[in-house]
Design a protein around this motif. Structure first.
Motif, PDB file in Angstrom:
ATOM      1  N   TYR B 539       0.835  -1.203   0.000  1.00 31.13           N
ATOM      2  CA  TYR B 539       0.000   0.000   0.000  1.00 31.13           C
ATOM      3  C   TYR B 539       0.873   1.258   0.000  1.00 31.13           C
ATOM      4  CZ  TYR B 539      -3.980  -3.008   1.244  1.00 31.13           C
ATOM      5  OH  TYR B 539      -4.953  -3.976   1.250  1.00 31.13           O
ATOM      6  N   THR B 540       1.961   1.199   0.769  1.00 32.63           N
ATOM      7  CA  THR B 540       2.855   2.366   0.832  1.00 32.63           C
ATOM      8  C   THR B 540       3.446   2.646  -0.539  1.00 32.63           C
ATOM      9  OG1 THR B 540       3.385   1.718   3.079  1.00 32.63           O
ATOM     10  CG2 THR B 540       4.850   3.315   2.078  1.00 32.63           C
ATOM     11  N   ARG B 541       3.896   1.570  -1.204  1.00 33.75           N
ATOM     12  CA  ARG B 541       4.494   1.722  -2.534  1.00 33.75           C
ATOM     13  C   ARG B 541       3.471   2.330  -3.511  1.00 33.75           C
ATOM     14  NH1 ARG B 541       8.834  -0.972  -4.930  1.00 33.75           N
ATOM     15  NH2 ARG B 541       9.650  -1.037  -2.819  1.00 33.75           N
ATOM     16  N   LEU B 542       2.253   1.826  -3.450  1.00 33.56           N
ATOM     17  CA  LEU B 542       1.192   2.302  -4.344  1.00 33.56           C
ATOM     18  C   LEU B 542       0.907   3.784  -4.093  1.00 33.56           C
ATOM     19  CD1 LEU B 542      -0.882   1.256  -6.456  1.00 33.56           C
ATOM     20  CD2 LEU B 542      -2.482   0.966  -4.567  1.00 33.56           C
ATOM     21  N   SER B 543       0.793   4.153  -2.820  1.00 36.20           N
ATOM     22  CA  SER B 543       0.473   5.554  -2.512  1.00 36.20           C
ATOM     23  C   SER B 543       1.634   6.465  -2.896  1.00 36.20           C
ATOM     24  CB  SER B 543       0.085   5.718  -1.041  1.00 36.20           C
ATOM     25  OG  SER B 543       1.136   5.296  -0.234  1.00 36.20           O
ATOM     26  N   GLN B 544       2.863   5.975  -2.716  1.00 30.63           N
ATOM     27  CA  GLN B 544       4.018   6.794  -3.112  1.00 30.63           C
ATOM     28  C   GLN B 544       4.035   7.050  -4.613  1.00 30.63           C
ATOM     29  OE1 GLN B 544       7.251   4.658  -1.373  1.00 30.63           O
ATOM     30  NE2 GLN B 544       7.273   5.903   0.489  1.00 30.63           N
ATOM     31  N   SER B 545       3.648   6.035  -5.392  1.00 30.71           N
ATOM     32  CA  SER B 545       3.606   6.215  -6.853  1.00 30.71           C
ATOM     33  C   SER B 545       2.575   7.277  -7.225  1.00 30.71           C
ATOM     34  CB  SER B 545       3.214   4.915  -7.553  1.00 30.71           C
ATOM     35  OG  SER B 545       3.946   3.875  -7.056  1.00 30.71           O
ATOM     36  N   LEU B 546       1.419   7.218  -6.571  1.00 32.79           N
ATOM     37  CA  LEU B 546       0.367   8.202  -6.872  1.00 32.79           C
ATOM     38  C   LEU B 546       0.826   9.613  -6.493  1.00 32.79           C
ATOM     39  CD1 LEU B 546      -2.860   6.327  -5.762  1.00 32.79           C
ATOM     40  CD2 LEU B 546      -2.425   7.287  -8.016  1.00 32.79           C
ATOM     41  N   LEU B 547       1.502   9.732  -5.354  1.00 32.96           N
ATOM     42  CA  LEU B 547       1.969  11.047  -4.905  1.00 32.96           C
ATOM     43  C   LEU B 547       3.058  11.572  -5.837  1.00 32.96           C
ATOM     44  CD1 LEU B 547       2.124  10.465  -1.043  1.00 32.96           C
ATOM     45  CD2 LEU B 547       0.504  11.887  -2.276  1.00 32.96           C
ATOM     46  N   GLU B 548       3.946  10.689  -6.245  1.00 33.69           N
ATOM     47  CA  GLU B 548       5.029  11.075  -7.154  1.00 33.69           C
ATOM     48  C   GLU B 548       4.454  11.587  -8.474  1.00 33.69           C
ATOM     49  OE1 GLU B 548       8.685  12.061  -7.851  1.00 33.69           O
ATOM     50  OE2 GLU B 548       8.106  11.128  -5.950  1.00 33.69           O
ATOM     51  N   GLY B 549       3.476  10.858  -8.999  1.00 33.34           N
ATOM     52  CA  GLY B 549       2.815  11.260 -10.249  1.00 33.34           C
ATOM     53  C   GLY B 549       2.150  12.613 -10.103  1.00 33.34           C
ATOM     54  N   SER B 550       1.473  12.797  -8.982  1.00 31.08           N
ATOM     55  CA  SER B 550       0.772  14.063  -8.735  1.00 31.08           C
ATOM     56  C   SER B 550       1.762  15.229  -8.688  1.00 31.08           C
ATOM     57  CB  SER B 550       0.002  13.953  -7.412  1.00 31.08           C
ATOM     58  OG  SER B 550      -0.437  15.197  -6.988  1.00 31.08           O
ATOM     59  N   LYS B 551       2.882  15.006  -8.009  1.00 33.48           N
ATOM     60  CA  LYS B 551       3.883  16.072  -7.887  1.00 33.48           C
ATOM     61  C   LYS B 551       4.450  16.434  -9.269  1.00 33.48           C
ATOM     62  CE  LYS B 551       6.750  15.450  -4.430  1.00 33.48           C
ATOM     63  NZ  LYS B 551       7.962  14.890  -3.796  1.00 33.48           N
ATOM     64  N   ARG B 552       4.767  15.419 -10.044  1.00 36.56           N
ATOM     65  CA  ARG B 552       5.347  15.662 -11.364  1.00 36.56           C
ATOM     66  C   ARG B 552       4.406  16.457 -12.250  1.00 36.56           C
ATOM     67  NH1 ARG B 552       8.548  10.220 -13.163  1.00 36.56           N
ATOM     68  NH2 ARG B 552      10.084  10.318 -11.519  1.00 36.56           N
ATOM     69  N   ILE B 553       3.141  16.040 -12.229  1.00 35.80           N
ATOM     70  CA  ILE B 553       2.170  16.711 -13.112  1.00 35.80           C
ATOM     71  C   ILE B 553       1.972  18.156 -12.660  1.00 35.80           C
ATOM     72  CG2 ILE B 553      -0.105  16.205 -12.068  1.00 35.80           C
ATOM     73  CD1 ILE B 553       0.464  15.209 -15.546  1.00 35.80           C
ATOM     74  N   ASN B 554       2.004  18.398 -11.355  1.00 36.58           N
ATOM     75  CA  ASN B 554       1.836  19.763 -10.849  1.00 36.58           C
ATOM     76  C   ASN B 554       3.013  20.647 -11.239  1.00 36.58           C
ATOM     77  OD1 ASN B 554      -0.674  19.937  -9.606  1.00 36.58           O
ATOM     78  ND2 ASN B 554       0.040  18.899  -7.775  1.00 36.58           N
ATOM     79  N   VAL B 555       4.210  20.100 -11.151  1.00 35.84           N
ATOM     80  CA  VAL B 555       5.390  20.884 -11.533  1.00 35.84           C
ATOM     81  C   VAL B 555       5.338  21.185 -13.025  1.00 35.84           C
ATOM     82  CG1 VAL B 555       7.913  20.786 -11.766  1.00 35.84           C
ATOM     83  CG2 VAL B 555       6.817  20.020  -9.651  1.00 35.84           C
ATOM     84  N   TRP B 556       4.975  20.172 -13.794  1.00 32.47           N
ATOM     85  CA  TRP B 556       4.907  20.322 -15.247  1.00 32.47           C
ATOM     86  C   TRP B 556       3.857  21.358 -15.644  1.00 32.47           C
ATOM     87  CZ3 TRP B 556       1.235  18.060 -18.957  1.00 32.47           C
ATOM     88  CH2 TRP B 556       1.662  18.199 -20.277  1.00 32.47           C
ATOM     89  N   MET B 557       2.774  21.397 -14.918  1.00 30.88           N
ATOM     90  CA  MET B 557       1.690  22.343 -15.252  1.00 30.88           C
ATOM     91  C   MET B 557       1.787  23.640 -14.459  1.00 30.88           C
ATOM     92  SD  MET B 557      -1.567  19.937 -15.795  1.00 30.88           S
ATOM     93  CE  MET B 557      -2.437  21.350 -16.357  1.00 30.88           C
ATOM     94  N   ARG B 558       2.875  23.838 -13.773  1.00 31.96           N
ATOM     95  CA  ARG B 558       3.125  25.051 -12.992  1.00 31.96           C
ATOM     96  C   ARG B 558       2.005  25.333 -11.992  1.00 31.96           C
ATOM     97  NH1 ARG B 558       6.045  29.208 -17.134  1.00 31.96           N
ATOM     98  NH2 ARG B 558       7.570  27.738 -17.896  1.00 31.96           N
ATOM     99  N   TRP B 559       1.481  24.280 -11.411  1.00 36.14           N
ATOM    100  CA  TRP B 559       0.507  24.374 -10.322  1.00 36.14           C
ATOM    101  C   TRP B 559      -0.758  25.127 -10.713  1.00 36.14           C
ATOM    102  CZ3 TRP B 559       2.024  21.391  -6.252  1.00 36.14           C
ATOM    103  CH2 TRP B 559       3.373  21.039  -6.233  1.00 36.14           C
ATOM    104  N   ARG B 560      -1.151  25.080 -11.988  1.00 38.86           N
ATOM    105  CA  ARG B 560      -2.395  25.727 -12.422  1.00 38.86           C
ATOM    106  C   ARG B 560      -3.435  24.680 -12.799  1.00 38.86           C
ATOM    107  NH1 ARG B 560      -1.171  29.314 -10.150  1.00 38.86           N
ATOM    108  NH2 ARG B 560      -0.289  31.307 -10.745  1.00 38.86           N
TER     109      ARG B 560
END
Lengths: 248, 560
Positions: B539-560
């Motif tokens: 579960y930890t691994r799964l949640s970390q993947s989701l969080l990592e993906g979320s962070k990347r997409i936010n940085v890529w989209m400049r948090w908009r």
């Protein structure tokens, strides 16, 4: 159905990537009153456009566009730590669900009440953001942790606002969500539930880094009792009005 | 009569409000206010059940809203309101002194009151929306109670785990409500259940409504009652205050069994889901017990013990013994609450008198030192061990209900009862005693008393909870399998148990059935179990993947 009007509504009931305009507007204005007004009025314009375009939108691709936007922004919420930005993204995610509501209902009063129900929590969070910024210079999760110890009133307000943001009972968002789900098809219901789960996850991540945790960051004054009572009256009034509206 | 039912969840809410408002003025005396309100709530619940039984009017329902907001007074809500109010009162009284030195004293009592209110609303709810509100609020209150020590990172982390698992369980419940509402067009339970029983074949979204709703409610129950693989939160919640652990292990974790009983009219029309309950319950009971045995942390061990008990409770529902599950959850609640609440005294006693009792029972149970080989004849012991428990079980059940043996569920329960009885005798035959015959007789007498008591109380409880004999019969029937499958499974289970016994006997003599051939496999299995099957890590691994993906997409989209 008028597709042009629907696309225009996509700016106000945010559909990705048109949703970036809504988030840009909220980031552009820093005054809390203006931000609250934007959150309250912006989606209502979208509802008017939807109605003008000819809701209900039975079988429209806009339904799935709205659902995917809602889930997408809920997922992005997980790693947002600035409270103002968080409330903007939450509003984007929640307002996008109006497209699911519009797929089933063309009643103006239902749609207006739906977006209003979801606007309460982001508006409240904008007010909390302003309170934190005035005390700490920024409303950033992790900047000050363990607020529950020294600032119980402010911590309580943050906790209640975030619970409302997660659309938990008995906030207006909960009834808006349940009302939506009770009348929707299976696939949209499942997608909306996943979005709801992500809100909960994101909300508790913020709680962990503000209200809970070992006390860190600078010491600032707690909320004045009078202000706390003021917030309590507003929250109770919103809850009571919503309970009466939903038929309790 | 039903009007008073409203008071049961409302009194704790009023108490929470008063505690919050008067905390500044009354200081620590707010706890007495909270306890006082707890006493009143308990008395109202007691009055309700007494009047319900005396009046013999049957279930009644009362709504205050146009579309939702109602309470239901039926045997399940009456008994559970009394049990919850009782447990809550005990925990309140215990907390007055236990929490006195802790920060956030008034907040704790306010949260305890709100949690009590949420559970009481859950057991007395008369419609789907009220039930959903209570179901969600239990999750929220649990989160804040477990995080009572707001500065403890582990406490908060495990509160978060619990909350997230509970939320995963809340959502299927919402979906079940959607399915039932769309299929039967009613929110209130009396109308909903009448329509469900009249048309169990109704379809929604192209699926059978009763089976779909029952399946979703089952998933929701699995999360709330820590069923495999949604169990990871339970053993880690001991960082919360002891009264919270007691309330959780004695009450909140039982929510799964209660919700399954509440929706019995859906489950009676969903035989496949009942089989699923049995399998998941059995798996949970086995895994919970195995994980319990391999823990070196006593608190985690207790957590896994609760998990195993919850598995049994769900399994009982799976064989159609719905009322037995409720009886079990009450009995287990009393047992676990006593364990948790007496732990402080035990620690205190141990500190004052650090000498261990030098008696055979202690050395046998704690030191694991067996006495000399039994002085009773081997054959006699074998026969007594195998036959006497079976005879006691059969006679006790035959006395209270001669047709009991017609039900497959009953056979399964008797089988488990028999295995347990045999296990007890098997485990104690090497206990050193001056008079082994007398000791064996005392064990058998205790076993007989427990079985007879359990049978009589269980049967009386069943007729109270489900007075309609046809409905009781239908539950057992729905849980049944075809004769060949059933017999095959019983034989298979019997063989597994037999091999287990032989293995255990040989292990006690430091021998093995298979020599050293499977040593490596056994070690792998042991390390897997000691790491709790790596489920939390997954579960930890799964949640970390989701969080990592979320962070990347936010940085890529400049948090908009």
């Amino acid at each position: 159905m008028n597709t042009l009007l629907l696309l225009l509504a996509g700016f106000f009931l945010p559909l990705f990537p048109l949703s970036m305009v809504f988030n840009w507007v909220l980031a552009r204005f820093t005054h809390p009153v203006i931000r609250i007004l934007v959150i309250l009025v912006w989606p209502q314009i979208g509802v008017l456009l939807l109605l003008a375009a000819g809701a209900p939108l039975t079988g429209s691709a806009f339904l799935w566009w709205g659902l995917l936007t809602a889930a997408f922004y809920a997922w992005r919420l997980l790693t947002v730590r600035e409270l103002g930005q968080w409330s903007a993204m939450l509003a984007t995610s929640a307002f996008a669900l109006t497209w699911v509501m519009a797929a089933d209902s063309g009643r103006a009063i239902d749609l207006h009440a739906f977006v209003l129900g979801f606007a309460v929590a982001p508006a409240l969070l904008v007010a909390v953001t302003a309170l934190l910024e005035s005390r700490l210079g920024a409303a950033y999760a992790g900047l000050v942790t363990g607020m529950a110890r020294d600032m119980p009133r402010l911590a309580g307000l943050i906790a209640v606002s975030l619970l409302a943001a997660m659309a938990l009972p008995i906030s207006p968002g909960f009834f808006a969500m349940v009302g939506l789900l009770l009348h929707s098809e299976l696939a949209p219901v499942v997608m909306a539930l996943l979005t709801w789960l992500l809100w909960s996850w994101a909300g508790t991540r913020l709680l962990r880094n503000t209200v809970f945790g070992p006390r860190s960051g600078k010491n600032v004054a707690d909320l004045q009792p009078l202000h706390a009572w003021g917030f309590a009256v507003v929250i109770v009034a919103a809850v009571l009005m919503n309970l009466i509206w939903t038929g309790a | 009569m039903v009007k008073l039912q409203w008071l049961i969840p409302l009194l704790p809410v009023l108490s929470a409000l008063l505690v919050h408002l008067l905390a500044g003025r009354l200081g620590k005396r707010v706890a007495q206010l909270s306890v006082g309100m707890g006493v009143v709530t308990f008395l109202v619940a007691l009055w309700q059940i007494v009047v319900y039984i005396a009046s013999d009017q049957g279930p009644s329902w009362m709504g205050i809203g146009a579309s939702w907001g109602s309470v239901y007074l039926d045997p399940l809500s009456a008994i559970m309101a009394l049990v919850v109010a009782g447990f809550s009162l005990i925990v309140h009284i215990y907390s007055v002194r236990y929490m006195a030195e802790e920060p956030g004293y008034a907040r704790f009592f306010m949260l305890l009151d709100l949690m009590t209110a949420a559970i009481l609303l859950f057991v007395t709810a008369g419609d789907l929306i009220t039930l959903l509100i209570a179901w969600h609020l239990v999750s929220v209150m649990m989160y804040f109670l477990l995080g009572q020590n707001t500065e403890s990172r582990p406490g908060e982390r495990y509160a978060f785990w619990t909350f997230l698992t509970y939320r995963i369980g809340d959502l299927p419940m919402v979906l079940a409500a959607v399915v039932l509402f769309q299929a039967y067009g009613a929110l209130d339970f009396p109308t909903l259940f009448d329509r469900l029983m009249a048309d169990p074949e109704a379809e929604v979204f192209g699926m059978p409504a009763a089976i779909t709703a029952a399946g979703l409610i089952a998933i929701s129950a699995f999360a709330k009652s820590a069923q495999f693989p949604l169990h990871t939160w339970l053993p880690y919640t001991m960082d919360g205050p002891t009264p919270v652990s007691a309330l959780m292990h004695a009450g909140i974790v039982n929510a799964g069994g209660i919700i399954i009983n509440r929706f019995a009219p859906a489950f009676v029309n969903a035989d496949g889901v009942l089989h699923l309950l049995f399998v998941v319950g059995l798996l949970t009971a086995v895994i919970g017990s195995v994980l319990m045995l391999t823990q070196n942390d006593i608190k985690k061990s207790l957590g896994y013990s609760t998990m195993g008990q919850m598995g049994f409770m769900i399994m009982e529902c799976g064989v159609g013994a719905f009322s037995l599950a409720v009886f079990h959850l009450i009995a287990h609640g009393m047992f676990k609450a006593t364990m948790f609440l007496s732990s402080g005294d035990l620690i205190g006693d141990a500190r004052r008198h650090d000498d261990v009792p030098q008696n055979p029972l202690y050395t046998f149970l704690v030191d694991r030192k067996t006495g000399k080989a039994t002085r009773l004849p081997w054959m006699a012991i074998g026969l007594v061990t195998l036959i006497v428990p079976l005879a006691i079980l059969l006679l006790a059940h035959w006395a209270v209900s001669p047709d009991f043996f017609q039900k497959q569920g009953a056979i399964v329960l008797l089988f488990f009862g028999w295995i347990t009885g045999v296990q007890v005798l098997f485990a104690t035959h090497r206990l050193d005693a001056t008079n082994p015959v007398r000791m064996m007789l005392m064990i058998l007498l205790s076993f007989a008393l427990i079985v007879i008591g359990y049978s009589i109380i269980g049967h009386t409880f069943e007729t109270f909870l489900y007075p309609d004999a046809a409905f009781r019969e239908a539950l057992y029937h729905a849980a049944g399998l075809d004769a060949v499958t059933f017999d095959g499974l019983v034989i298979l289970l019997g063989l597994i148990v037999l091999v287990g016994w032989i293995g255990s006997y040989l292990a006690s003599r430091e021998e093995s059935l298979f020599g050293n051939r499977f040593t490596e496999l056994r070690l792998t299995l042991y390390s897997l179990i000691s790491r709790e099957l790596y489920i939390a890590d997954l579960y930890t691994r799964l949640s970390q993947s989701l969080l990592e993906g979320s962070k990347r997409i936010n940085v890529w989209m400049r948090w908009r």
